[in-house]
Design an enzyme around this catalytic site. Structure first.
Site, PDB file in Angstrom:
ATOM      1  N   ASP A  65       0.849  -1.193   0.000  1.00 52.46           N
ATOM      2  CA  ASP A  65       0.000   0.000   0.000  1.00 52.46           C
ATOM      3  C   ASP A  65       0.886   1.245   0.000  1.00 52.46           C
ATOM      4  O   ASP A  65       1.627   1.484   0.962  1.00 52.46           O
ATOM      5  CB  ASP A  65      -0.889  -0.019   1.249  1.00 52.46           C
ATOM      6  CG  ASP A  65      -2.092   0.891   1.124  1.00 52.46           C
ATOM      7  OD1 ASP A  65      -1.929   2.017   0.627  1.00 52.46           O
ATOM      8  OD2 ASP A  65      -3.187   0.492   1.534  1.00 52.46           O
ATOM      9  N   ASP A  66       0.843   2.015  -1.076  1.00 51.56           N
ATOM     10  CA  ASP A  66       1.589   3.284  -1.174  1.00 51.56           C
ATOM     11  C   ASP A  66       3.093   3.079  -1.361  1.00 51.56           C
ATOM     12  O   ASP A  66       3.873   3.955  -0.981  1.00 51.56           O
ATOM     13  CB  ASP A  66       1.392   4.158   0.073  1.00 51.56           C
ATOM     14  CG  ASP A  66       0.009   4.763   0.187  1.00 51.56           C
ATOM     15  OD1 ASP A  66      -0.834   4.497  -0.694  1.00 51.56           O
ATOM     16  OD2 ASP A  66      -0.234   5.504   1.151  1.00 51.56           O
TER      17      ASP A  66
ATOM     18  N   CYS B 154      -5.773   4.460  -3.436  1.00 53.11           N
ATOM     19  CA  CYS B 154      -5.893   3.007  -3.314  1.00 53.11           C
ATOM     20  C   CYS B 154      -7.182   2.383  -3.828  1.00 53.11           C
ATOM     21  O   CYS B 154      -7.130   1.450  -4.620  1.00 53.11           O
ATOM     22  CB  CYS B 154      -5.645   2.585  -1.869  1.00 53.11           C
ATOM     23  SG  CYS B 154      -6.445   3.608  -0.643  1.00 53.11           S
TER      24      CYS B 154
ATOM     25  N   ASP C   1      -0.499  -0.602  -4.825  1.00 48.06           N
ATOM     26  CA  ASP C   1      -1.687   0.021  -5.412  1.00 48.06           C
ATOM     27  C   ASP C   1      -1.394   1.374  -6.038  1.00 48.06           C
ATOM     28  O   ASP C   1      -1.976   1.755  -7.042  1.00 48.06           O
ATOM     29  CB  ASP C   1      -2.829   0.120  -4.397  1.00 48.06           C
ATOM     30  CG  ASP C   1      -2.426   0.772  -3.085  1.00 48.06           C
ATOM     31  OD1 ASP C   1      -1.290   1.264  -2.964  1.00 48.06           O
ATOM     32  OD2 ASP C   1      -3.261   0.783  -2.153  1.00 48.06           O
ATOM     33  N   ASN C   2      -0.489   2.138  -5.451  1.00 44.67           N
ATOM     34  CA  ASN C   2      -0.071   3.427  -6.018  1.00 44.67           C
ATOM     35  C   ASN C   2       1.284   3.785  -5.435  1.00 44.67           C
ATOM     36  O   ASN C   2       1.770   3.128  -4.514  1.00 44.67           O
ATOM     37  CB  ASN C   2      -1.090   4.531  -5.716  1.00 44.67           C
ATOM     38  CG  ASN C   2      -1.469   4.639  -4.248  1.00 44.67           C
ATOM     39  OD1 ASN C   2      -2.545   4.191  -3.839  1.00 44.67           O
ATOM     40  ND2 ASN C   2      -0.597   5.213  -3.442  1.00 44.67           N
TER      41      ASN C   2
END
Length: 609
Positions: free
Chosen positions: A51-52, A87, A339-340
């Site tokens: 995540d991130d 996300c 996700d990003n």
């Protein structure tokens, strides 16, 4: 039910790393033999989704086990992009193979996003795990699925398509030491005082055992929250107040065993880190330069991100080791992505994401598995999150869906070389965003409104470019071959009047082509997303920007009567058609030869005079 830290410690001591709780299936200690290797006709997939996680802040350089087990044993894709830099929309794109403008999930919370919006759009019965079960696969998931998937709505209805699941739930998804998980149809259970990634790891190992024991091909996802910021809910809060939200963002929290690591690490001091002169467009261009205290805090934030990823590094090693012990590693693709991306100080930005700049959209993608080249870097293979579901279909031997906006990524060196030799190399990534952006550190968390934009990342022989149109109709063009930090906007009103060459051409000539391509991509679906040049040149004469830059097309692209420009009617927080401005379906024109044009109307090509 609360699982205490004392019980967790005891379980680790007894089970050599295994946690046995009422909400977690019994684990088998590492090194235990499970008998002969199962025979399968189809491969398995284990997908680790962080995540991130950034590419450009160098986080992978601090993950030696990911390097050992995945990068050195697989292929790294350096040009992989999140199509939406936040996300929930990004994750829905991953699990549908569709851009956010087609899923209509464009935010992390209602009314435009989150799990309730995912349900409202009818996607719970029509997305990846459902399709995979229909194809005979068992599906397993642990960790974060979507935002606004909560302790209140987790079972109304539950996420469809999973053979076994153990989801992280809001409001404690991002609380590293107070996670709430929910297994299958059971009630949510709190793990207060335990480290979220460690709890998730044990659940992932348990689901892996279930998957292997079932003797069916399987797809397993482990989705930890690291290195996302820590988000703790306040115990008490009054009426809704933007200045006093019911949650507190802080830097990520590492496991205690990693808290001392990397004391000298700092955010890479690239030219776009807290630059002396403002950069970017829209609200970004008005940001003040960060002072010394702010910079020092951001370095601390960066170190905490690196430390929080160490438990993920161990998770990857644990999964690969157990796949080997169970005799299924050679039959399994192990995929790693996020996700990003993330920025910390670039363009004077506070820690966060949501922008279209390279730090926020370029994300890791590593694939290890049957036929995949070990230690290979697939430079120049442009891919997006919309391509992941088609890629999984491809490696599992499933026929691609006609409604996929993405296409399978060539994974083997032979496939990659073949695509290049046939001139089928895809060069573009469409990027889109709606709503606001917010800083996640302790400095200046005020939401930035009107962060809605469309963007295009494109690279090929002789060019490496980024083009964007914000909802206030400011335009950006960066030649990233000479300006990788995206500091010199070639379309800025303050740029010199003398033409500055971009990839050997005047910026306006480049922008005319990219604007037309972005007009196609901003509402594309299916094959039009995969081959957007075919909409502009249905005769097939143009398949790349290099082709489109031929002088014979100058008049066509420069004339807005023939190719409408991308522009917004107004800034909206979600996908509202009337705010989006001109679309290809309504106004797009195609080049049909010397002096001849056509346009798409009512689904068919007609002559245009």
């Amino acid at each position: 039910m609360r699982v205490t830290a004392l019980a967790y410690t005891a379980a680790v001591a007894i089970g050599f790393g295994a946690v046995v709780t009422a909400s977690s299936p019994e684990q088998v200690p590492l090194g235990h033999s499970h008998g002969p290797r199962p025979q399968r006709r189809q491969p398995n997939v284990v997908f680790v989704l962080t995540d991130d996680q950034d590419v450009h802040l160098g986080s992978l350089d601090y993950m030696p086990l990911v390097k050992k087990h995945l990068i050195d044993q697989g292929t790294y894709f350096s040009s992989h992009y999140a199509t939406t830099a936040v996300c929930c929309p990004s994750r829905v794109t991953i699990w549908t193979g569709k851009f956010a403008h087609n899923t209509n999930v464009t935010d992390v919370k209602p009314p435009y996003g989150g799990y309730p919006k995912f349900l409202a759009e009818g996607l719970n019965d029509n997305y990846f795990p459902v399709w995979l079960q229909q194809a005979g696969y068992n599906t397993y998931y642990t960790g974060k699925l979507f935002n606004a998937h909560t302790v209140e709505n987790y079972n109304s209805p539950p996420p469809g398509g999973f053979t076994g699941s153990d989801f992280l739930l809001d409001p404690h998804t991002y609380d590293y030491l107070n996670a709430t998980f929910q297994r299958n149809g059971e009630e949510p259970r709190s793990y207060e005082g335990l480290y979220s990634t460690d709890v998730l790891a044990e659940k992932a190992y348990g689901l892996l055992d279930e998957a292997v024991d079932a003797k069916k091909p399987f797809f397993l996802v482990a989705a930890p929250i690291a290195p996302h910021a820590n988000v703790a809910m306040k115990l008490e809060h009054g009426p809704r107040d933007p200045q006093n939200p019911p949650f507190e963002f802080t830097e990520p929290v590492p496991a205690p065993r990693h808290a001392h690591l990397f004391p000298g690490a700092k955010v890479p001091r690239t030219p776009n880190f807290n630059p002396e002169a403002p950069s970017g467009a829209n609200w970004v261009s008005a940001l003040p330069r960060q002072n010394a205290s702010n910079v020092a805090y951001n370095d601390h934030f960066h170190r905490q991100r690196l430390r929080a990823l160490q438990a993920v590094d161990e998770l990857v090693a644990g999964l690969v080791s157990r796949l080997g012990e169970r005799g299924v590693l050679d039959d399994t693709y192990v995929v790693y992505s996020s996700d990003n991306g993330y920025h910390v100080g670039q363009h004077r930005l506070q820690p966060g994401k949501s922008c279209g700049y390279e730090e926020d959209v370029n994300v890791p993608l590593i694939v290890r598995g049957p036929g995949v080249e070990p230690g290979f870097s697939a430079d120049g293979v442009v891919s997006t999150h919309a391509d992941l579901a088609p890629t999984f279909f491809d490696i599992l031997g499933l026929k691609p869906r006609e409604d996929f906006d993405g296409a399978a990524i060539p994974l083997t060196r032979g496939e990659i070389d073949g695509v290049r030799e046939r001139g089928e190399r895809r060069e573009h990534a469409g990027i889109e965003y709606w709503g606001s952006a917010m800083g996640e550190g302790v400095y200046n968390r005020d939401p930035r409104q009107n962060n809605t934009y469309k963007a295009l990342r494109i690279s090929g022989p002789g060019y490496n470019l980024y083009y964007s149109v914000w909802c206030n109709n400011e335009h950006e063009l960066y030649d990233m071959a000479v300006d990788p930090g995206q500091l010199n906007n070639l379309l800025s009103p303050s740029s010199p009047s003398t033409p500055i060459l971009a990839a050997g051409h005047a910026p306006r000539k480049i922008a005319d082509r990219l604007d037309a391509l972005l007009l196609v991509l901003k509402t594309c679906a299916g094959t039009r997303c995969q081959r957007p040049w075919a909409s502009l040149h249905p005769d097939g004469a143009v398949r790349s920007l290099a082709d489109a830059l031929a002088p014979r097309y100058d008049a066509f692209y420069a004339d807005n009567r023939k190719v409408a420009s991308v522009k917004y009617a107004y800034c909206a927080d979600g996908f509202i058609p009337e705010a989006e401005g001109p679309t290809w379906e309504d106004t797009g024109r195609a080049f049909g030869g010397e002096g001849e044009y056509g346009y798409l109307k009512g689904g068919r090509w007609e002559d245009w005079v």
